[in-house]
Design a protein around this motif. Structure first.
Motif, short mmCIF file in Angstrom:
data_model
loop_
_atom_site.label_atom_id
_atom_site.label_comp_id
_atom_site.label_asym_id
_atom_site.label_seq_id
_atom_site.Cartn_x
_atom_site.Cartn_y
_atom_site.Cartn_z
N LYS A 89 -32.91 5.03 9.73
CA LYS A 89 -32.80 4.44 8.33
C LYS A 89 -31.59 4.96 7.52
O LYS A 89 -31.28 4.33 6.54
CB LYS A 89 -33.86 5.11 7.40
CG LYS A 89 -34.03 6.54 7.25
CD LYS A 89 -35.35 6.86 6.51
CE LYS A 89 -36.54 6.55 7.08
NZ LYS A 89 -37.81 6.84 6.09
N ASP A 90 -30.76 6.12 7.91
CA ASP A 90 -29.55 6.48 7.15
C ASP A 90 -28.33 5.95 7.85
O ASP A 90 -27.33 6.20 7.47
CB ASP A 90 -29.45 7.91 7.04
CG ASP A 90 -29.62 8.75 8.41
OD1 ASP A 90 -29.89 8.08 9.65
OD2 ASP A 90 -28.82 9.94 8.33
N CYS A 91 -28.63 5.26 9.13
CA CYS A 91 -27.18 4.83 9.78
C CYS A 91 -26.25 3.69 9.07
O CYS A 91 -26.86 3.05 8.42
CB CYS A 91 -27.48 4.13 11.24
SG CYS A 91 -28.05 5.29 12.44
N LEU A 122 -35.05 -4.15 9.28
CA LEU A 122 -35.04 -2.53 9.06
C LEU A 122 -36.07 -2.12 7.80
O LEU A 122 -36.76 -1.42 7.81
CB LEU A 122 -33.82 -2.15 9.17
CG LEU A 122 -33.14 -2.06 10.35
CD1 LEU A 122 -31.74 -1.52 10.20
CD2 LEU A 122 -33.94 -1.29 11.67
N ALA A 123 -35.83 -2.97 6.76
CA ALA A 123 -36.68 -2.69 5.44
C ALA A 123 -38.05 -3.00 5.74
O ALA A 123 -39.01 -2.00 5.05
CB ALA A 123 -36.30 -3.66 4.39
N GLU A 133 -26.51 4.01 4.19
CA GLU A 133 -25.54 3.76 5.42
C GLU A 133 -24.54 5.09 5.37
O GLU A 133 -23.34 4.99 5.35
CB GLU A 133 -24.91 2.71 5.29
CG GLU A 133 -25.79 1.47 5.18
CD GLU A 133 -24.99 0.12 5.72
OE1 GLU A 133 -24.05 0.13 6.55
OE2 GLU A 133 -25.24 -1.05 5.12
N THR A 134 -25.13 6.27 5.16
CA THR A 134 -24.08 7.57 5.14
C THR A 134 -24.29 8.16 6.20
O THR A 134 -23.47 9.10 6.61
CB THR A 134 -24.68 8.37 3.84
OG1 THR A 134 -26.04 8.70 4.03
CG2 THR A 134 -24.42 7.87 2.74
N GLY A 135 -25.10 7.78 7.23
CA GLY A 135 -25.44 8.69 8.59
C GLY A 135 -24.37 8.17 9.75
O GLY A 135 -23.36 7.73 9.44
N ALA A 136 -24.93 8.32 10.81
CA ALA A 136 -24.14 7.94 12.00
C ALA A 136 -23.63 6.23 12.05
O ALA A 136 -24.38 5.65 11.70
CB ALA A 136 -24.83 8.19 13.28
#
Length: 405
Positions: A89-91, A122-123, A133-136
């Motif tokens: 979810k953070d990708c 995804l939602a 969108e701050t992750g990998a």
């Protein structure tokens, strides 16, 4: 899990990548196509391919494929794919791609639709409406060819030609994957002398040294998939340890490069240190045309200037003619890449074999000489044009003194 992978390649290198997968990776499900190679495997295969493939550009996971003649078909096809299996979810999941011979040809519109379809999928799975969108980073790639869309995830991040040892390069760098392919084609594996008389930033001798040492080309760098949750860190650790264990550390080699420009020699030495092969390969300041090659045996691989990014065409041909005079009588097996269609005329020897390759988008030929000197067919050496003769001395001097500009 079992995945289907795709490795894009430079045109002409598909067969070499296929051989790497079969012979080095022990894979049997390998399919070679124009500009790409498909194979299947698990997470260990994913890590191994990124660490070990010398001639592929990237390692992609194929997420799915479907007909896409309209934007609605594209949206629905992307939406139905199992994105929850890959993207947390953070990708961050940027989208890029291309279309060829298809009804859908607007790349910005296709990018937008693919992104919206993934977000919707995804939602609904995560129960959220906004993704930071701050992750990998999970780079999504699409291709639409003949109205068939294929979706991929890029496991590599930066292209596999970026080994981590060449932060800087000379004026006309050769891509590392192509340099490695030339060494593979020559069948050099560490025995006998290896020489590159136009070493530039040292790429060809460094790749030859890594092949001789059985050193994985990806050991010096990281990959996007190392941060993905569905590929356990333990898998990457195991594959890196295996790669370190099989390096030949106690052997000596006769691998060296030369260049007329001392700045290139210094750069090559620096790059060899970064690559971890500085004890294996050696560089010296040397005019290629002054090299004594007549009584030397081994393998010579070179990427001489051919008038595209360094010198003009006539100056490059003058240099080639002079070098050909020195190399014609040498028993060394010679593999020389050039985009000059008249290469053989100026080199003065007809190649035993030619192989079409691409240096980036530049179409080239690899001219191969493996017959003994007495069996080589000599050609009447062509001469530069009158205009070219006037500029040869000036261009030669500029080439020698690039560092002073």
């Amino acid at each position: 899990m079992n995945y289907e992978f795709c490795c894009p390649t430079l045109f002409g290198l598909e067969g070499i990548v296929g051989d790497e997968l079969r012979h080095n990776g022990g894979l049997t499900d390998v399919r070679v196509e124009n500009g790409r190679v498909f194979f299947s495997g698990d997470e260990h295969t994913l890590a191994w391919a990124n660490l070990w493939l010398r001639c592929a550009e990237r390692v992609l996971i194929k997420v799915g494929e479907f007909p896409a003649r309209t934007f609605e078909e594209l949206f629905e096809g992307v939406y139905e794919l199992p994105w929850l299996d890959y993207i947390e979810k953070d990708c961050a999941f940027p989208v890029k791609g291309y279309a060829l011979d298809s009804q859908l040809h607007s790349i910005p519109d296709c990018q937008s639709i693919v992104k919206k379809a993934i977000v919707k999928s995804l939602a609904e799975s995560y129960g959220i409406t906004w993704f930071e969108e701050t992750g990998a980073r999970c780079q999504v790639q699409f291709s639409i060819v003949h109205d068939v869309a294929t979706l991929y995830l890029d496991t590599s991040g930066a292209g596999l030609h970026k080994r981590g040892y060449r932060a800087n390069a000379n004026e006309a760098p050769l891509r590392e994957t192509l340099a490695a392919a030339m060494v593979q084609i020559s069948r050099f594996r560490g025995r006998g002398e290896f020489f590159d008389p136009f070493c530039g930033s040292g790429t060809i001798p460094i790749e030859a040294a890594m092949i001789a040492m059985n050193r994985a080309p990806g050991l010096m760098r990281s990959f996007d998939a190392e941060k993905w949750d569905f590929v356990a860190p333990e898998i990457w650790r195991q594959e890196r340890e295996r790669a370190l264990d099989v390096i030949y550390r106690d052997r000596t080699y006769d691998i060296h490069g030369g260049d007329i420009d001392p700045a290139c020699v210094e750069l090559s030495i620096e790059n060899a240190k970064k690559a971890g092969v500085d004890h294996t390969v050696h560089f010296e300041e040397k005019d290629a045309c002054a090299c004594r090659l007549k009584n030397r045996e081994g393998t010579l691989i070179a990427n001489p200037p051919y008038g595209e990014r360094m010198m003009d065409v006539n100056a490059a041909r003058k240099l080639l003619r002079n070098f050909g005079t020195a190399a014609a009588l040498s028993p060394m097996k010679q593999y020389i890449i050039s985009s000059d269609e008249k290469f053989e005329e100026f080199y003065g020897i007809k190649a035993d074999k030619k192989r079409k390759l691409y240096n980036g988008m530049l179409r080239c030929n690899l001219f191969m000489y493996y017959q003994p000197p007495e069996k080589r067919k000599k050609l009447r050496t062509a001469q530069p044009t009158n205009r070219g003769r006037k500029n040869v001395a000036k261009n030669r001097k500029n080439y020698q003194n690039k560092r002073d500009k």
